[in-house]
Enzyme design. Structure first.
Site, PDB file in Angstrom:
ATOM      1  N   TYR A   1     -23.816   4.869  24.817  1.00  0.00           N
ATOM      2  CA  TYR A   1     -22.770   4.975  23.792  1.00  0.00           C
ATOM      3  C   TYR A   1     -23.070   6.088  22.787  1.00  0.00           C
ATOM      4  O   TYR A   1     -22.271   6.999  22.579  1.00  0.00           O
ATOM      5  CB  TYR A   1     -22.699   3.675  22.977  1.00  0.00           C
ATOM      6  CG  TYR A   1     -22.017   2.521  23.633  1.00  0.00           C
ATOM      7  CD1 TYR A   1     -20.708   2.196  23.288  1.00  0.00           C
ATOM      8  CD2 TYR A   1     -22.668   1.714  24.546  1.00  0.00           C
ATOM      9  CE1 TYR A   1     -20.068   1.100  23.843  1.00  0.00           C
ATOM     10  CE2 TYR A   1     -22.040   0.615  25.112  1.00  0.00           C
ATOM     11  CZ  TYR A   1     -20.742   0.306  24.760  1.00  0.00           C
ATOM     12  OH  TYR A   1     -20.110  -0.771  25.309  1.00  0.00           O
TER      13      TYR A   1
ATOM     14  N   CYS B   1     -23.274  -1.238  11.243  1.00  0.00           N
ATOM     15  CA  CYS B   1     -21.914  -0.791  11.549  1.00  0.00           C
ATOM     16  C   CYS B   1     -21.296  -0.029  10.377  1.00  0.00           C
ATOM     17  O   CYS B   1     -20.737   1.050  10.549  1.00  0.00           O
ATOM     18  CB  CYS B   1     -21.046  -1.991  11.916  1.00  0.00           C
ATOM     19  SG  CYS B   1     -19.330  -1.562  12.177  1.00  0.00           S
TER      20      CYS B   1
ATOM     21  N   CYS C   1     -20.900   2.376  13.436  1.00  0.00           N
ATOM     22  CA  CYS C   1     -19.505   2.531  13.884  1.00  0.00           C
ATOM     23  C   CYS C   1     -18.599   3.255  12.889  1.00  0.00           C
ATOM     24  O   CYS C   1     -17.844   4.153  13.269  1.00  0.00           O
ATOM     25  CB  CYS C   1     -18.861   1.169  14.150  1.00  0.00           C
ATOM     26  SG  CYS C   1     -19.969  -0.134  14.652  1.00  0.00           S
TER      27      CYS C   1
HETATM   28  P1  NDP Z   1     -27.148   2.305  25.320  1.00  0.00           P
HETATM   29  O1  NDP Z   1     -27.713   1.048  25.805  1.00  0.00           O
HETATM   30  O2  NDP Z   1     -25.677   2.513  25.354  1.00  0.00           O
HETATM   31  O3  NDP Z   1     -27.783   3.505  26.142  1.00  0.00           O
HETATM   32  C1  NDP Z   1     -29.157   3.700  26.158  1.00  0.00           C
HETATM   33  C2  NDP Z   1     -29.458   4.962  26.935  1.00  0.00           C
HETATM   34  O4  NDP Z   1     -30.833   5.250  26.764  1.00  0.00           O
HETATM   35  C3  NDP Z   1     -29.204   4.808  28.423  1.00  0.00           C
HETATM   36  O5  NDP Z   1     -28.777   6.036  28.909  1.00  0.00           O
HETATM   37  C4  NDP Z   1     -30.594   4.427  28.958  1.00  0.00           C
HETATM   38  O6  NDP Z   1     -30.844   4.913  30.241  1.00  0.00           O
HETATM   39  C5  NDP Z   1     -31.514   5.159  28.006  1.00  0.00           C
HETATM   40  N1  NDP Z   1     -32.749   4.427  27.741  1.00  0.00           N
HETATM   41  C6  NDP Z   1     -32.881   3.118  27.461  1.00  0.00           C
HETATM   42  N2  NDP Z   1     -34.172   2.799  27.248  1.00  0.00           N
HETATM   43  C7  NDP Z   1     -34.863   3.936  27.400  1.00  0.00           C
HETATM   44  C8  NDP Z   1     -36.242   4.250  27.342  1.00  0.00           C
HETATM   45  N3  NDP Z   1     -37.143   3.320  27.109  1.00  0.00           N
HETATM   46  N4  NDP Z   1     -36.605   5.542  27.545  1.00  0.00           N
HETATM   47  C9  NDP Z   1     -35.675   6.491  27.829  1.00  0.00           C
HETATM   48  N5  NDP Z   1     -34.361   6.226  27.905  1.00  0.00           N
HETATM   49  C10 NDP Z   1     -33.972   4.975  27.710  1.00  0.00           C
HETATM   50  O7  NDP Z   1     -27.772   2.494  23.866  1.00  0.00           O
HETATM   51  P2  NDP Z   1     -27.326   3.337  22.582  1.00  0.00           P
HETATM   52  O8  NDP Z   1     -28.584   3.630  21.883  1.00  0.00           O
HETATM   53  O9  NDP Z   1     -26.413   4.438  22.936  1.00  0.00           O
HETATM   54  O10 NDP Z   1     -26.508   2.265  21.745  1.00  0.00           O
HETATM   55  C11 NDP Z   1     -27.099   0.999  21.437  1.00  0.00           C
HETATM   56  C12 NDP Z   1     -26.060  -0.086  21.475  1.00  0.00           C
HETATM   57  O11 NDP Z   1     -25.250   0.016  20.333  1.00  0.00           O
HETATM   58  C13 NDP Z   1     -25.112  -0.024  22.651  1.00  0.00           C
HETATM   59  O12 NDP Z   1     -25.604  -0.717  23.760  1.00  0.00           O
HETATM   60  C14 NDP Z   1     -23.861  -0.623  22.121  1.00  0.00           C
HETATM   61  O13 NDP Z   1     -23.892  -2.004  22.374  1.00  0.00           O
HETATM   62  C15 NDP Z   1     -23.929  -0.351  20.633  1.00  0.00           C
HETATM   63  N6  NDP Z   1     -23.010   0.751  20.287  1.00  0.00           N
HETATM   64  C16 NDP Z   1     -21.679   0.560  20.468  1.00  0.00           C
HETATM   65  C17 NDP Z   1     -20.784   1.560  20.169  1.00  0.00           C
HETATM   66  C18 NDP Z   1     -19.340   1.334  20.406  1.00  0.00           C
HETATM   67  O14 NDP Z   1     -18.915   0.186  20.515  1.00  0.00           O
HETATM   68  N7  NDP Z   1     -18.518   2.377  20.511  1.00  0.00           N
HETATM   69  C19 NDP Z   1     -21.221   2.844  19.637  1.00  0.00           C
HETATM   70  C20 NDP Z   1     -22.648   2.947  19.504  1.00  0.00           C
HETATM   71  C21 NDP Z   1     -23.493   1.933  19.816  1.00  0.00           C
HETATM   72  P3  NDP Z   1     -30.378   4.146  31.586  1.00  0.00           P
HETATM   73  O15 NDP Z   1     -28.996   4.583  31.848  1.00  0.00           O
HETATM   74  O16 NDP Z   1     -31.311   4.607  32.611  1.00  0.00           O
HETATM   75  O17 NDP Z   1     -30.516   2.703  31.272  1.00  0.00           O
END
Ligand code: NDP
Length: 448
Positions: free
Chosen positions: A178, A43, A48
């Site tokens: 996100y 973070c 963040c």
């Molecule tokens: P997210 O879980 O938000 O999104 C992941 C994205 O990647 C989705 O679109 C998903 O697709 C896709 N995906 C997941 N697995 C695969 C794969 N194996 N191959 C291809 N695509 C894939 O993850 P982020 O990386 O954006 O962020 C990680 C975490 O960090 C978040 O879940 C959140 O909890 C935290 N975070 C919070 C923030 C905030 O509070 N503002 C900011 C940044 C991060 P599909 O839709 O099909 O599942």
């Protein structure tokens, strides 16, 4: 307790680990922390905090455009990425120092090296030194997941995005969660041509459909491209240094950079979990009970490594509850209900409670109140961007089940609205509150 070197040995000095360690020490425990990178964790160091600073930096692009409609004459306006990057990184240094100081002020001993669990009450440091502790806390967080397609090594993750030498002219962001949507906004404002690709046909799964649709609409209008139902096939580096990305269902795309934002995976490797017999979940996270205790009674885990809710404030609560329970004689568990969250996209999204679809599934039918409006500032700025606030209520009791918003400052407004939802208030309670005029948030008490 005196039989051990420490009462608590924490592995990982991120949000959860630092909170647990400093509170345990304040309760009188002898505490040590091992951190192989920098104190502060994802973070503070590469998540963040620096991201939010980039969001602020990026927003000036629109603010400066809007300013001309408010009578300001702006000429010779340029953007210096390196200046912003370095200012952000130097603030990260400052925070790293503050976090270190907090631990030191609480007499927490810091080992700037890797630690491996070599027994239920023993860790071995990279130096070979062994330390014993009554309790071990694993707070090693998570790291970006990178899809394993040929050429994936040419891409970057959010870790590297903060250190770029230049903003890429064309960037492909993989994922639509996100990080993808936040960096799409950032890069777009810095004048990159941004394309988002996702394996499914939706973005920001888990958020209310209406606000997700609105973000998609606004992003498309801004000029961000989307490619859905797209899986990586390969990434080829071209002679000129650019990347040619092949994906299913779409034409290959030439870009200068690929940013993977496809979720985060718990950091469990090399911790000695197998030899200590610590059980994992099906998703490869550390399995814990409601007290963050693993199946090994002396070993606990908090934060992203447990993959419960991957949010900093949740990790902090887990760390606090752990320390209060074990060392403060104050048994506490974390309440995971009604956690508000936000996406710092352009414009930002925020939500708390059930989405309309979740509530409908749970209760059969729900009552939905909305306000779909163009903020006053956008009207004067000739910015055709509408905000959407939505309240989902129980049909009989009018109790609020969820609030969802997209629009300027939505996360700032949501933090307070979430108190009302958590407290179990009704639509009538909002209606009974006099509006503050003229504001955007007054729409919350004028929903129809
Ligand atoms: P997210 O879980 O938000 O999104 C992941 C994205 O990647 C989705 O679109 C998903 O697709 C896709 N995906 C997941 N697995 C695969 C794969 N194996 N191959 C291809 N695509 C894939 O993850 P982020 O990386 O954006 O962020 C990680 C975490 O960090 C978040 O879940 C959140 O909890 C935290 N975070 C919070 C923030 C905030 O509070 N503002 C900011 C940044 C991060 P599909 O839709 O099909 O599942």
């Amino acid at each position: 307790m005196a039989d051990y070197d420490y009462d608590l040995f924490t592995i990982g000095a991120g949000s959860g680990g630092v909170r647990a360690s400093r509170v345990a020490a304040a309760h009188g425990a002898r505490v040590a922390v091992a951190e192989e990178h920098r104190v502060g964790g994802t973070c503070v160091i590469r998540g963040c905090v620096p991201k939010k600073m980039l969001v602020y930096g990026a927003h000036f692009a629109e603010d400066l455009e809007d300013a001309t409609h408010f009578g300001w004459e702006i000429s010779g306006c340029t953007f210096d990425w390196k200046k912003l990057r370095d200012n952000v990184l130097s603030d990260v240094d400052r925070l790293n120092g503050l976090y270190t100081q907090t631990l030191e002020n609480n007499n927490v001993e810091i080992y700037h090296q890797r630690a491996t669990i070599t027994g239920p009450n023993e860790v071995t440091l990279a130096s070979g030194e062994k330390k014993t502790a009554r309790y071990i806390l694993i707070a090693t967080g998570a790291r970006p997941h990178v899809p394993s397609c040929p050429g994936h090594e040419h891409g970057i993750t959010s870790n590297e995005a903060f250190h770029l030498d230049a903003i890429p002219k064309r960037v492909l962001i993989a994922g639509a969660g996100y990080i993808a949507n936040e960096f799409a906004g950032i890069f777009h404002q810095f004048r990159a041509k941004v394309t988002l690709m996702n394996r499914s046909d939706q973005l920001l799964r888990g958020y209310d459909e209406s606000v997700r649709d609105r973000l998609l609409q606004i992003s498309l209008t801004k000029g961000i491209d989307f490619r859905f139902n797209a899986a990586f096939e390969k990434i080829e580096k071209q002679e000129d240094g650019s990347l040619l990305v092949f994906m299913s269902n779409h034409e290959p795309l030439a870009v200068d950079s690929v940013l993977f934002a496809t979720g985060r995976v718990p950091n469990i490797e090399g911790l000695g979990l197998e030899s200590a017999g610590v059980r994992l979940t099906d998703r490869g996270a550390i399995e814990v009970d409601e007290n963050s205790r693993t199946n090994v009674p002396s070993i606990y885990a908090v934060g992203d490594v447990t993959d419960r809710v991957q949010l900093t404030p949740v990790a902090i609560r887990e760390g606090q509850a752990f320390a209060d329970t074990l060392f403060g004689n104050k048994p506490t568990t974390v309440d995971y209900s009604c956690i508000p969250s936000a996406v710092f996209s352009h414009p930002p999204i925020a939500g708390v409670g059930l989405t309309e679809a979740q509530a409908t599934q749970k209760f059969g039918s729900v009552k939905v109140y909305t306000s779909d409006f163009r903020p006053m500032k956008n009207v004067v700025a000739h910015r055709n961007e509408r905000s959407l606030y939505k309240m989902v209520c129980n049909v009989e009791t009018e109790k609020i089940l969820g609030i969802h918003m997209i629009g300027p400052d939505a996360p700032e407004i949501m933090q307070v609205a979430a108190v009302a939802v958590k407290a179990g208030l009704t639509k009538a309670d909002f209606d009974a509150t006099v509006a503050i005029h003229p504001t955007m948030s007054e729409e919350m008490v004028l929903l129809k």
